[in-house]
Write an enzyme that holds these catalytic residues in place. Structure first.
Site, PDB file in Angstrom:
ATOM      1  CD  GLU A 190      -8.325   1.494   0.355  1.00 18.57           C
ATOM      2  OE1 GLU A 190      -8.696   1.405  -0.829  1.00 18.57           O
ATOM      3  OE2 GLU A 190      -7.248   2.028   0.685  1.00 18.57           O
ATOM      4  CG  HIS A 191      -6.782  -2.478   1.779  1.00 20.27           C
ATOM      5  ND1 HIS A 191      -6.355  -1.249   1.303  1.00 20.27           N
ATOM      6  CD2 HIS A 191      -7.427  -3.083   0.740  1.00 20.27           C
ATOM      7  CE1 HIS A 191      -6.710  -1.125   0.040  1.00 20.27           C
ATOM      8  NE2 HIS A 191      -7.361  -2.216  -0.332  1.00 20.27           N
ATOM      9  CG  HIS A 195     -51.395  13.186   3.050  1.00 20.19           C
ATOM     10  ND1 HIS A 195     -51.164  14.353   2.383  1.00 20.19           N
ATOM     11  CD2 HIS A 195     -50.284  12.412   2.872  1.00 20.19           C
ATOM     12  CE1 HIS A 195     -49.968  14.320   1.831  1.00 20.19           C
ATOM     13  NE2 HIS A 195     -49.409  13.149   2.114  1.00 20.19           N
ATOM     14  CD  GLN A 242      -2.870  -0.893  -0.091  1.00 20.49           C
ATOM     15  OE1 GLN A 242      -2.874  -1.768  -0.942  1.00 20.49           O
ATOM     16  NE2 GLN A 242      -3.577   0.194  -0.232  1.00 20.49           N
ATOM     17  CG  HIS A 258      -1.612   2.304  -3.849  1.00 20.45           C
ATOM     18  ND1 HIS A 258      -2.118   2.168  -5.107  1.00 20.45           N
ATOM     19  CD2 HIS A 258      -1.935   1.162  -3.191  1.00 20.45           C
ATOM     20  CE1 HIS A 258      -2.722   0.991  -5.220  1.00 20.45           C
ATOM     21  NE2 HIS A 258      -2.629   0.364  -4.071  1.00 20.45           N
ATOM     22  CG  ASP A 266      -5.284  -4.051  -4.381  1.00 21.51           C
ATOM     23  OD1 ASP A 266      -6.344  -3.647  -3.877  1.00 21.51           O
ATOM     24  OD2 ASP A 266      -4.188  -3.503  -4.180  1.00 21.51           O
TER      25      ASP A 266
END
Length: 858
Positions: free
Chosen positions: A751-752, A844, A682, A685, A785
């Site tokens: 996230e992970h 109504h 990661q 990235h 991934d």
């Protein structure tokens, strides 16, 4: 490092580590001139940063960075020593603090776009009628830092003359220059330099000051066009003797010179050669024609000599051989310098510290020139450190409390240092301090980003294909494109892939398809809430979806799979992909192949806010969509948020997104190499990515084993510079139990989440907040991934507390229904009428009352 004033022209070269054009000046010849002009794009940003860092900032590099969308990327170039960076005029306000280091670049000769600091005009056509008027206007205006870059095929000698008239700095293509007298159609580099020097001598020779890399003058010589041509061609010290013709320094004495840099002084009447001198320059037994060295340069010379042949038992020899002794002396002298009071005491103690510090440098192979180069490099940085002292040194003088969490310096300061994560013990800090250490890297303010993306969105909304193409030409440099879209069916020649890649994509496709197909609802929901009242819910696919596939520093067919496959499984009628093209206008064949497999209607050849706007509003060629999904940078995310809030667009999005991140929980059973590889998968990235390790009851030896793996694996990666940046704001948190680790993980909401712990599957029940969980030592995050089947488009930046990752439901909408019998309306009617009465919504109430009365009349 003193390199002298640069030459009054730039040499345009190919992508670094290029500086190599076989059809013109060579890499070495360009290097001697020290003024490269480079084209910066997102795809080569990493190469540029490595190139600038590797060359110790000695080049006066100028870069056209108009294609870079990220302000961070531009700032990174400045931090690495770029002297001038040129950006699009509308982006210039972002860099107001950097003065003449950042200038605008335009494609037409127009002085109105010039900032107060200067301007670059590229694609300057000397033969165009407006060019003559521009030159005259520039001559009168005397614009500071005016740069001109010619179109291909321009006669360079005439172009240099025109630039001189306009008081401009010409950018000359290295392919049009040469050191070969027999080359036709090219300009000798000696002729270029001679156009600028001023000689008042009858023989036309120019005085040449010769210095070493530290700037110490070695002597004075003379140069001619012939001698400087030979010097650049051979990268040696070649001069023009007034008596003997060409003089190659060291040809007879052996005291040779390696030419490092050529420059001119401010009046252009003196050349400067920076050289690496072997032996002496002077014919007398002294270092230079001006005498011997003194001060720090003399100390360096002595230490170099002592390292080679120090008398046995001498103090300096002991310092070179005893690392602990030298370390102790450096710390001792540093403290004595800190305690010194009077100017005399400070000077005395500083001299001692410099002696031991330079001994350390020479012993490790670093020179005084290297030290000066690093000082120069620090002066060029625009990202400033907070100036805080570290750890025990801060505590020692009482400027940091025991609980303070030290922050790592910025990544660009770590280029030559060990790659290691910060470490914090959760039991020794407060909860607030722990959360502060786990903060994600700060992002640009929404206001600043919106100022950039909003005009782009509005332009595309109003002007359609024309605006979309112009931004693709501008940002991707794909100027050959005439249409912003490729429509299905896609030509086979756009999908040429090797068999291994096709097999990998097909395998991933099948697994992703199986997992998302399993998420389908078996049948519509039906519930009888009371007798005669049946409520139901059924699902329908979103008809038109836009799938954003980032480009930037990596090709991402995996994202195309993660978005396209579930969209196809859901039954979406129209799939529109968008991804930035390459500079030649083509799209990566892997993405085209995936688009073909999922049945995409088209591929939009654009990225950034302009691609989002095109899918949100539609253009002449781009189909409007109902929902946009897919990751992207801050500008893409801001654009998605903006259009989703515009009722005129009528489009939704999948989720907010931030930089990628991973949190690994590891105990004593974890393999250090596995842990490090998951963290780095990661970290590579982007520099704004963050990785967290929660170490459960690990010893110092076990922690160091992971640290060693992180450093060793990272240095072997091609994206090591990116890793340095992300690791700089990443943290190892020491905890005592798995329960404490899970508590921290749930608060962070990664996230992970990777569980490298004993009986990992049993801990999944404790997971509350996470995008996706990877269980056990044989489940690296990378399988998620790419090919396992789960989706990799996940919530980041803590949004896992509120959002799910992309799944089949992301491409579906649920519709509810009600079906009442007469009995059912009687049963529920009184409650409806009473609540309508309370809310004073009489229509109504009557809608029920009329039906009930009608039943009574039957």
């Amino acid at each position: 490092m003193a390199t002298g004033l640069p030459l009054p022209f730039l040499v345009s070269v190919s992508v670094p580590p290029g500086l190599a054009n076989l059809d013109g000046l060579t890499r070495e010849e360009v290097s001697l001139l020290g003024n490269p002009f480079l084209q910066a794009t997102p795809k080569i940003q990493d190469k540029l940063l490595r190139f600038l860092n590797r060359h110790k900032y000695e080049f006066h590099a100028h870069l056209d960075a108009a294609a870079l969308e990220s302000q961070d990327d531009v700032i990174a170039l400045l931090d690495r020593g770029a002297r001038k960076v040129f950006v699009a005029p509308d982006a210039l306000p972002q860099y107001a603090d950097f003065g003449d280091r950042v200038l605008p670049v335009v494609g037409k000769p127009d002085l109105s776009a010039a900032s107060k600091h200067g301007l670059l005009v590229k694609d300057f056509d000397l033969s165009a009628s407006e060019s003559g008027k521009f030159i005259q206007a520039a001559q009168s205006a005397k614009v500071k830092n005016l740069y001109l870059r010619p179109i291909d095929g321009t006669p360079l000698d005439k172009f240099i003359d025109a630039a001189h008239t306009a008081n401009a700095i010409p950018i000359l293509p290295s392919t049009g220059l040469t050191t070969d007298k027999s080359a036709t159609g090219k300009l000798l580099i000696s002729d270029v330099i001679a156009k600028y020097w001023n000689s008042d001598r009858q023989d036309g020779l120019v005085p040449t000051v010769v210095t070493n890399e530290a700037g110490v003058a070695l002597g004075l010589a003379y140069s001619s066009e012939e001698s400087i041509l030979e010097a650049i061609k051979t990268q040696t010290g070649v001069y023009q003797s007034r008596k003997r013709g060409l003089w190659v320094k060291g040809a007879t004495s052996g005291d040779t010179q390696e030419l490092v840099r050529v420059g001119l002084d401010c009046d252009h009447d003196t050349l400067r050669f920076v050289v690496r001198q072997a032996g002496r320059f002077c014919h007398l037994p002294q270092f230079s024609c001006f005498g011997n060295l003194n001060g720090i340069p003399a100390l360096e010379q002595t230490l170099v000599s002592r390292k080679k042949s120090a008398p046995k038992g001498s103090y300096t020899a002991r310092l070179f051989s005893d690392e602990k002794l030298l370390r102790a002396k450096i710390m001792e002298e540093a403290e004595e310098l800190c305690d010194a009071k009077t100017p005399q005491e400070v000077a005395f103690e500083a001299a001692d510290l410099i002696y031991f510090a330079l001994t350390k440098a020479i012993g490790s192979g670093a020179s005084l020139a290297d030290i000066e180069a690093n000082l120069d490099a620090k002066s060029l940085k625009v990202t400033r450190r907070p100036g805080n002292a570290k750890g025990i040194w801060a505590e020692k003088v009482g400027i940091m409390s025991q609980g303070d969490v030290p922050k790592a310096p910025p990544a660009e300061q770590l280029a030559d240092r060990r790659i290691t994560m910060q470490r914090i013990n959760s039991s020794k800090v407060s909860e607030a301090e722990l959360l502060k250490a786990l903060q994600r890297p700060s992002q640009k303010s929404p206001e600043a980003i919106l100022k950039v993306v909003t005009p782009i969105i509005e332009d595309v909304r109003k002007n359609g294909d024309k605006a979309l193409l112009s931004y693709t030409h501008k940002f991707e440099k794909a100027t050959s494109l005439t249409s912003p879209v490729i429509k299905a069916p896609f030509p086979q020649e756009l999908m040429k892939l090797d068999p291994e890649t096709i097999k990998a994509i097909d395998t991933s496709y099948e697994n992703i398809q199986k997992f998302h197909a399993a998420q389908k609802e078996d049948k519509p929901l039906q519930v009888e809430t009371m007798p005669g009242v049946v409520c139901g819910r059924f699902s329908r696919p979103i008809e038109r979806v836009g799938l954003y596939i980032p480009g930037g520093t990596a090709v991402l067919p995996s994202t195309a799979l993660m978005l396209g496959v579930p969209a196809k499984v859901a039954g979406c009628k129209k799939l529109v992909l968008a991804s930035p093209p390459r500079a030649d206008g083509s799209i990566t064949p892997e993405i085209v192949y995936v688009a073909h497999k999922v049945g995409a209607e088209s591929i939009v050849l654009a990225g950034g806010a302009q691609a989002v706007a095109a899918m949100a509003y539609g253009t002449e060629s781009v189909s409007k969509v109902d929902k946009i999904l897919g990751p992207g940078n801050q500008f893409v995310t801001a654009a998605k948020m903006h259009v989703s809030n515009d009722t005129n667009a009528g489009v939704s999005i999948d989720m907010p997104a931030g930089p990628s991140e991973v949190l690994v929980i590891a105990d004593k059973d974890a393999n250090p190499a596995f842990v490090a590889s998951d963290l780095l998968s990661q970290a590579e990235h982007g520099v704004d990515s963050q990785v967290i390790l929660i170490a459960v009851d690990l010893t110092e030896q076990q922690l160091m084993a992971i640290d060693d793996e992180v450093h060793n694996q990272a240095t072997a990666l091609p994206r090591v510079d990116i890793v340095r940046g992300s690791i700089a704001h990443s943290v190892t948190v020491q905890v005592d139990t798995v329960q404490e680790a899970m508590r921290i993980s749930n608060e962070y909401a990664p996230e992970h989440l990777i569980l490298q712990i004993k009986d990992a599957a049993k801990s999944v029940d404790q997971v509350v907040n996470a995008g996706s969980v990877f269980i056990g030592e044989w489940t690296p995050e990378s399988v998620g991934d790419y090919s396992a089947g789960v989706n990799h488009s996940l919530p980041t930046y803590g949004f896992a507390k509120q959002y799910s990752g992309v799944n089949l439901a992301s491409f579906m909408k649920h519709i509810t229904c009600s079906n009442l019998t007469a009995e059912g309306l009687r049963n529920v009617g009184s409650a409806v009428m009473q609540l309508a009465k309370v809310e004073e919504l009489e229509a109504h109430r009557r809608a029920v009352e009329i039906r009930i009365k009608h039943m009574g009349g039957q």
